[in-house]
Motif scaffolding. Structure first.
Motif, PDB file in Angstrom:
ATOM      1  N   UNK A 182      27.508  54.111  25.243  1.00  0.00           N
ATOM      2  CA  UNK A 182      27.791  52.854  25.941  1.00  0.00           C
ATOM      3  C   UNK A 182      26.792  51.733  25.608  1.00  0.00           C
ATOM      4  N   UNK A 183      25.850  51.998  24.696  1.00  0.00           N
ATOM      5  CA  UNK A 183      24.845  51.001  24.350  1.00  0.00           C
ATOM      6  C   UNK A 183      25.153  50.225  23.062  1.00  0.00           C
ATOM      7  N   UNK A 184      26.194  50.613  22.355  1.00  0.00           N
ATOM      8  CA  UNK A 184      26.531  49.915  21.116  1.00  0.00           C
ATOM      9  C   UNK A 184      26.962  48.478  21.418  1.00  0.00           C
ATOM     10  N   UNK A 185      26.594  47.576  20.519  1.00  0.00           N
ATOM     11  CA  UNK A 185      26.964  46.170  20.639  1.00  0.00           C
ATOM     12  C   UNK A 185      28.045  45.885  19.598  1.00  0.00           C
ATOM     13  N   UNK A 186      29.125  45.267  20.034  1.00  0.00           N
ATOM     14  CA  UNK A 186      30.240  44.920  19.150  1.00  0.00           C
ATOM     15  C   UNK A 186      30.420  43.407  19.187  1.00  0.00           C
ATOM     16  N   UNK A 187      30.162  42.769  18.049  1.00  0.00           N
ATOM     17  CA  UNK A 187      30.331  41.328  17.937  1.00  0.00           C
ATOM     18  C   UNK A 187      31.674  41.088  17.250  1.00  0.00           C
ATOM     19  N   UNK A 188      32.603  40.540  18.009  1.00  0.00           N
ATOM     20  CA  UNK A 188      33.976  40.367  17.523  1.00  0.00           C
ATOM     21  C   UNK A 188      34.215  38.895  17.211  1.00  0.00           C
ATOM     22  N   UNK A 189      34.658  38.642  15.989  1.00  0.00           N
ATOM     23  CA  UNK A 189      34.985  37.266  15.627  1.00  0.00           C
ATOM     24  C   UNK A 189      36.423  37.202  15.127  1.00  0.00           C
ATOM     25  N   UNK A 190      37.014  36.031  15.289  1.00  0.00           N
ATOM     26  CA  UNK A 190      38.389  35.776  14.864  1.00  0.00           C
ATOM     27  C   UNK A 190      38.348  34.655  13.837  1.00  0.00           C
ATOM     28  N   UNK A 191      38.971  34.883  12.677  1.00  0.00           N
ATOM     29  CA  UNK A 191      39.059  33.831  11.659  1.00  0.00           C
ATOM     30  C   UNK A 191      40.005  32.741  12.156  1.00  0.00           C
ATOM     31  N   UNK A 192      39.645  31.494  11.932  1.00  0.00           N
ATOM     32  CA  UNK A 192      40.461  30.354  12.380  1.00  0.00           C
ATOM     33  C   UNK A 192      40.830  30.507  13.850  1.00  0.00           C
ATOM     34  N   UNK A 193      39.822  30.755  14.661  1.00  0.00           N
ATOM     35  CA  UNK A 193      40.007  31.072  16.084  1.00  0.00           C
ATOM     36  C   UNK A 193      40.737  29.955  16.836  1.00  0.00           C
ATOM     37  N   UNK A 194      41.694  30.384  17.655  1.00  0.00           N
ATOM     38  CA  UNK A 194      42.371  29.497  18.600  1.00  0.00           C
ATOM     39  C   UNK A 194      42.860  30.369  19.756  1.00  0.00           C
ATOM     40  N   UNK A 195      43.448  29.765  20.770  1.00  0.00           N
ATOM     41  CA  UNK A 195      43.858  30.518  21.963  1.00  0.00           C
ATOM     42  C   UNK A 195      44.864  31.620  21.652  1.00  0.00           C
ATOM     43  N   UNK A 196      45.785  31.353  20.733  1.00  0.00           N
ATOM     44  CA  UNK A 196      46.814  32.341  20.408  1.00  0.00           C
ATOM     45  C   UNK A 196      46.201  33.578  19.719  1.00  0.00           C
ATOM     46  N   UNK A 197      45.194  33.334  18.900  1.00  0.00           N
ATOM     47  CA  UNK A 197      44.561  34.436  18.170  1.00  0.00           C
ATOM     48  C   UNK A 197      43.495  35.142  19.013  1.00  0.00           C
ATOM     49  N   UNK A 198      42.828  34.409  19.869  1.00  0.00           N
ATOM     50  CA  UNK A 198      41.743  34.978  20.682  1.00  0.00           C
ATOM     51  C   UNK A 198      42.206  36.093  21.608  1.00  0.00           C
TER      52      UNK A 198
END
Length: 163
Positions: free
Chosen positions: A98-114
């Protein structure tokens, strides 16, 4: 009699290449779904760090600390497609599930993709955590014979020198 594998009762094997293949095989293709949203790991972009298997005083020890970067793709329930990355800055031998860090990014981020971040967190992250939890044992099983020597195979000590 000496044993080249066990000088000073410490044996070390660098396993980073094996770890790269392992993570590629184990993580790419993982899929998750939540509320009609689908996500999948498509590529391991990066695996950097150290992965060692050691024997010390007859005990097998794993010591590793790697950073991973994974590509993902997803399809939102409304048909919106998205891609992005998941960065895990530290997968280490002393990190709890439960200590792992996950940094999640979305290419060309917008509300529909987020909206796809939610199924990544709820369905892919637990799968990744489970794979990381198995890593140490899989590493030992795969490479134990390269570092572990049974006491009966060590032979006898060299006789003392005479002047």
């Amino acid at each position: 009699m000496s044993n080249w594998k066990n000088v000073n009762n410490w044996v070390n094997k660098n396993c980073i290449q094996w770890a790269r293949t392992y993570f590629q095989d184990e993580l790419v293709g993982l899929k998750g779904e939540k509320d009609g949203h689908q996500v999948e790991i498509t590529k391991m972009v990066e695996c950097t760090g150290d992965v060692d298997l050691n024997q010390r005083k007859g005990k097998i020890i794993t010591i590793y600390d790697v950073a991973l970067k994974l590509d993902w793709k997803g399809l939102a329930a409304d048909g919106t497609e998205a891609t992005g990355t998941i960065t895990i800055p530290e997968v280490a031998h002393d990190t709890e599930e439960d200590e792992y860090v996950f940094q999640i990014s979305v290419n060309d981020d917008n509300n529909e993709k987020s909206v796809l971040k939610k199924p990544i967190k709820s369905s892919l992250v637990p799968l990744l955590q489970a794979k990381f939890s198995k890593f140490s044992q899989d590493l030992i099983e795969q490479h134990k014979s390269d570092v572990y020597i049974e006491a009966s195979e060590l032979g006898t000590a060299a006789p003392p020198r005479t002047a």
